[in-house]
Design a protein around this motif. Structure first.
Motif, PDB file in Angstrom:
ATOM      1  N   GLU A 223       0.655  -1.366   0.090  1.00 12.54           N
ATOM      2  CA  GLU A 223      -0.249   0.071   0.053  1.00 12.54           C
ATOM      3  C   GLU A 223       0.684   1.328   0.094  1.00 12.54           C
ATOM      4  OE1 GLU A 223      -2.654  -0.887   3.172  1.00 12.54           O
ATOM      5  OE2 GLU A 223      -3.877  -1.875   1.898  1.00 12.54           O
ATOM      6  N   SER A 224       2.071   1.252   0.452  1.00 13.10           N
ATOM      7  CA  SER A 224       2.822   2.363   0.307  1.00 13.10           C
ATOM      8  C   SER A 224       3.448   2.514  -1.110  1.00 13.10           C
ATOM      9  CB  SER A 224       4.255   2.263   1.365  1.00 13.10           C
ATOM     10  OG  SER A 224       5.099   1.348   0.576  1.00 13.10           O
ATOM     11  N   LEU A 225       3.290   1.676  -1.820  1.00 14.21           N
ATOM     12  CA  LEU A 225       3.678   1.559  -3.308  1.00 14.21           C
ATOM     13  C   LEU A 225       2.690   2.297  -4.056  1.00 14.21           C
ATOM     14  CD1 LEU A 225       5.358  -1.749  -3.675  1.00 14.21           C
ATOM     15  CD2 LEU A 225       6.591   0.454  -3.092  1.00 14.21           C
ATOM     16  N   GLY A 226       1.575   1.903  -3.930  1.00 16.68           N
ATOM     17  CA  GLY A 226       0.383   2.453  -4.693  1.00 16.68           C
ATOM     18  C   GLY A 226      -0.817   1.916  -4.107  1.00 16.68           C
ATOM     19  N   ASP A 227      -2.045   1.856  -5.095  1.00 10.60           N
ATOM     20  CA  ASP A 227      -3.400   1.257  -4.739  1.00 10.60           C
ATOM     21  C   ASP A 227      -3.287  -0.114  -4.730  1.00 10.60           C
ATOM     22  OD1 ASP A 227      -4.334   3.916  -4.146  1.00 10.60           O
ATOM     23  OD2 ASP A 227      -4.854   4.024  -6.280  1.00 10.60           O
ATOM     24  N   ALA A 228      -3.328  -0.780  -3.727  1.00 13.30           N
ATOM     25  CA  ALA A 228      -2.827  -2.505  -3.804  1.00 13.30           C
ATOM     26  C   ALA A 228      -4.009  -3.267  -3.352  1.00 13.30           C
ATOM     27  CB  ALA A 228      -2.010  -2.731  -2.573  1.00 13.30           C
ATOM     28  N   GLN A 229      -3.910  -4.478  -4.232  1.00 12.06           N
ATOM     29  CA  GLN A 229      -4.935  -5.636  -3.850  1.00 12.06           C
ATOM     30  C   GLN A 229      -3.996  -6.681  -3.279  1.00 12.06           C
ATOM     31  OE1 GLN A 229      -8.248  -5.644  -4.367  1.00 12.06           O
ATOM     32  NE2 GLN A 229      -8.519  -3.488  -4.828  1.00 12.06           N
ATOM     33  N   VAL A 230      -4.382  -7.113  -2.264  1.00 13.88           N
ATOM     34  CA  VAL A 230      -3.320  -8.243  -1.684  1.00 13.88           C
ATOM     35  C   VAL A 230      -3.993  -9.591  -1.490  1.00 13.88           C
ATOM     36  CG1 VAL A 230      -1.847  -9.009   0.150  1.00 13.88           C
ATOM     37  CG2 VAL A 230      -2.189  -6.453  -0.446  1.00 13.88           C
ATOM     38  N   TYR A 231      -3.648 -10.660  -2.043  1.00 11.40           N
ATOM     39  CA  TYR A 231      -3.999 -11.917  -2.390  1.00 11.40           C
ATOM     40  C   TYR A 231      -3.328 -12.789  -1.694  1.00 11.40           C
ATOM     41  CZ  TYR A 231      -6.966  -9.567  -5.851  1.00 11.40           C
ATOM     42  OH  TYR A 231      -7.605  -8.634  -6.708  1.00 11.40           O
ATOM     43  N   ARG A 232      -3.854 -13.671  -0.832  1.00  8.96           N
ATOM     44  CA  ARG A 232      -2.811 -14.909  -0.565  1.00  8.96           C
ATOM     45  C   ARG A 232      -3.946 -16.348  -0.575  1.00  8.96           C
ATOM     46  NH1 ARG A 232      -0.446 -15.724   5.743  1.00  8.96           N
ATOM     47  NH2 ARG A 232       0.950 -17.516   5.012  1.00  8.96           N
ATOM     48  N   MET A 233      -3.643 -17.129  -1.266  1.00  8.05           N
ATOM     49  CA  MET A 233      -4.423 -18.353  -1.732  1.00  8.05           C
ATOM     50  C   MET A 233      -3.905 -19.426  -1.138  1.00  8.05           C
ATOM     51  SD  MET A 233      -4.907 -16.178  -4.538  1.00  8.05           S
ATOM     52  CE  MET A 233      -4.022 -16.566  -6.085  1.00  8.05           C
ATOM     53  N   ASP A 234      -2.645 -19.478  -0.655  1.00  5.64           N
ATOM     54  CA  ASP A 234      -2.057 -20.590  -0.016  1.00  5.64           C
ATOM     55  C   ASP A 234      -0.948 -19.852   1.045  1.00  5.64           C
ATOM     56  OD1 ASP A 234       0.407 -20.253  -1.146  1.00  5.64           O
ATOM     57  OD2 ASP A 234      -0.591 -20.802  -2.772  1.00  5.64           O
ATOM     58  N   PRO A 235      -0.607 -20.807   2.077  1.00  5.23           N
ATOM     59  CA  PRO A 235       0.469 -20.445   3.000  1.00  5.23           C
ATOM     60  C   PRO A 235       1.656 -19.870   2.498  1.00  5.23           C
ATOM     61  CG  PRO A 235      -0.378 -22.401   3.566  1.00  5.23           C
ATOM     62  CD  PRO A 235      -1.041 -22.369   2.346  1.00  5.23           C
ATOM     63  N   LEU A 236       1.993 -20.274   1.376  1.00  9.21           N
ATOM     64  CA  LEU A 236       3.329 -20.082   0.729  1.00  9.21           C
ATOM     65  C   LEU A 236       3.783 -18.817   0.022  1.00  9.21           C
ATOM     66  CD1 LEU A 236       4.129 -23.228  -1.001  1.00  9.21           C
ATOM     67  CD2 LEU A 236       4.863 -22.997   1.424  1.00  9.21           C
ATOM     68  N   PHE A 237       2.793 -18.051  -0.706  1.00  8.67           N
ATOM     69  CA  PHE A 237       2.720 -16.788  -1.544  1.00  8.67           C
ATOM     70  C   PHE A 237       1.921 -15.678  -1.042  1.00  8.67           C
ATOM     71  CE2 PHE A 237       4.256 -20.465  -4.186  1.00  8.67           C
ATOM     72  CZ  PHE A 237       5.704 -20.188  -4.217  1.00  8.67           C
ATOM     73  N   ILE A 238       2.448 -14.631  -1.275  1.00  7.34           N
ATOM     74  CA  ILE A 238       1.338 -13.482  -1.195  1.00  7.34           C
ATOM     75  C   ILE A 238       1.436 -12.807  -2.717  1.00  7.34           C
ATOM     76  CG2 ILE A 238       1.091 -11.332  -0.173  1.00  7.34           C
ATOM     77  CD1 ILE A 238       1.976 -12.407   2.430  1.00  7.34           C
ATOM     78  N   TYR A 239       0.340 -12.292  -3.190  1.00  8.03           N
ATOM     79  CA  TYR A 239       0.332 -11.628  -4.599  1.00  8.03           C
ATOM     80  C   TYR A 239      -0.108 -10.488  -4.214  1.00  8.03           C
ATOM     81  CZ  TYR A 239       1.084 -16.222  -6.478  1.00  8.03           C
ATOM     82  OH  TYR A 239       1.681 -17.638  -6.795  1.00  8.03           O
ATOM     83  N   GLY A 240       0.596  -9.250  -4.860  1.00  8.46           N
ATOM     84  CA  GLY A 240       0.027  -8.008  -4.921  1.00  8.46           C
ATOM     85  C   GLY A 240      -0.059  -7.419  -6.258  1.00  8.46           C
ATOM     86  N   PHE A 241      -1.306  -6.584  -6.463  1.00 10.47           N
ATOM     87  CA  PHE A 241      -1.488  -6.015  -7.586  1.00 10.47           C
ATOM     88  C   PHE A 241      -1.614  -4.676  -7.228  1.00 10.47           C
ATOM     89  CE2 PHE A 241      -4.187  -9.574 -10.004  1.00 10.47           C
ATOM     90  CZ  PHE A 241      -3.123 -10.485 -10.136  1.00 10.47           C
TER      91      PHE A 241
END
Ligand SMILES: C[S@@+](CC[C@H](N)C(=O)[O-])C[C@H]1O[C@@H](n2cnc3c(N)ncnc32)[C@H](O)[C@@H]1O
Length: 246
Positions: A223-241
């Motif tokens: 969110e400090s980089l821009g307007d962020a959507q954050v997704y975590r579909m499993d314990p291993l990874f986080i995806y930021g758009f």
């Protein structure tokens, strides 16, 4: 020389060694089938589709796309035909050379060697509508991620989107989508069964430099980089758009 520049030199040397090794494609993408041309093509095609999810094909056609950490360019044949231009950057000179060699018939694709902390000069000649970085930040310390992400965001058009995969702190339960499937974990386990001991060094969870983000830490940073959507579909990874603000 700042901290990020110092570690980037180490990262460059290590990725260069991996790029020159006979297991290069394993290090690029460690999935079952990584050691056959068909297996790699199948995975690259499906990854390209996944990472461009929810982007209008008509809009994509006129989009300039940047891939941060493009590796040997395995996804380029499945991305470049869908966009106006493809620019790949990578910390390893040999990765860049392999990508150039293998994609020489793809007229709208180009590749540049990067320092590891920012976009190289050559890639800064245009603004991008979309930037992707998958399986790259998971191998980088946080201050390198921050420097690289800010450099990529600065090169986006206003409203342009940076899609990035982060390594999640598997012990942090926050943000995991209820009912998410376990495909990623099963895939990691399948790779673990088929890899030789030296290849296991780069398998998820045995990562030396990748910063494990807690969910809230990732959200706050993105969110400090821009307007962020954050997704975590499993314990291993986080995806930021992350969309660039005006
Ligand atoms: C696991 S591979 C993934 C390659 C590609 N993203 C893919 O999925 O096919 C990671 C790639 O990122 C590159 N890389 C790692 N850290 C980087 C950095 N700080 N800046 C630029 N490239 C980096 C490596 O050289 C390597 O080619």
């Amino acid at each position: 020389m700042g901290d990020a520049d110092a570690i980037a030199k180490t990262l460059k040397a290590e990725w260069e060694a991996r790029a020159r090794s006979e297991n290069r494609e394993f290090y690029v993408a460690s999935h079952p089938g990584w050691n056959t041309a068909e297996g790699r093509a199948h995975q690259a095609r499906s990854d390209a589709t996944n990472f461009l999810v929810h982007l209008d094909p008509e809009v994509l056609r006129t989009s300039d796309l940047l891939e941060v950490g493009c590796g040997s360019g395995r996804r380029v044949p499945y991305i470049a035909p869908r966009v106006q231009s493809y620019t790949g950057i990578d910390i390893s000179r040999t990765m860049v050379e392999v990508a150039r060699r293998d994609c020489h018939e793809i007229a709208n694709a180009r590749f540049f060697e990067a320092s590891g902390t920012e976009l190289p000069e050559g890639a800064r000649d245009r603004r991008y509508d979309i930037a992707l970085s998958v399986a790259v930040f998971i191998h980088n310390p946080k201050h390198v991620c921050d420097s690289l992400a800010r450099s990529a965001m600065a090169q986006l058009r206003v409203g342009g989107e940076f899609r990035v995969q982060l390594r999640a702190d598997a012990a942090d339960p926050e943000g995991i989508t209820p009912g998410s499937d376990t495909a990623t974990i099963e895939r990691a386990q399948a790779v673990e069964r088929t890899a030789t001991p030296d290849q296991k060094d780069l398998i998820l969870g045995t990562n030396y430099y990748g910063h494990p983000f807690g969910y809230h830490e990732a959200k706050t940073w993105l969110e400090s980089l821009g307007d962020a959507q954050v997704y975590r579909m499993d314990p291993l990874f986080i995806y930021g758009f992350v969309k660039r603000r005006a």
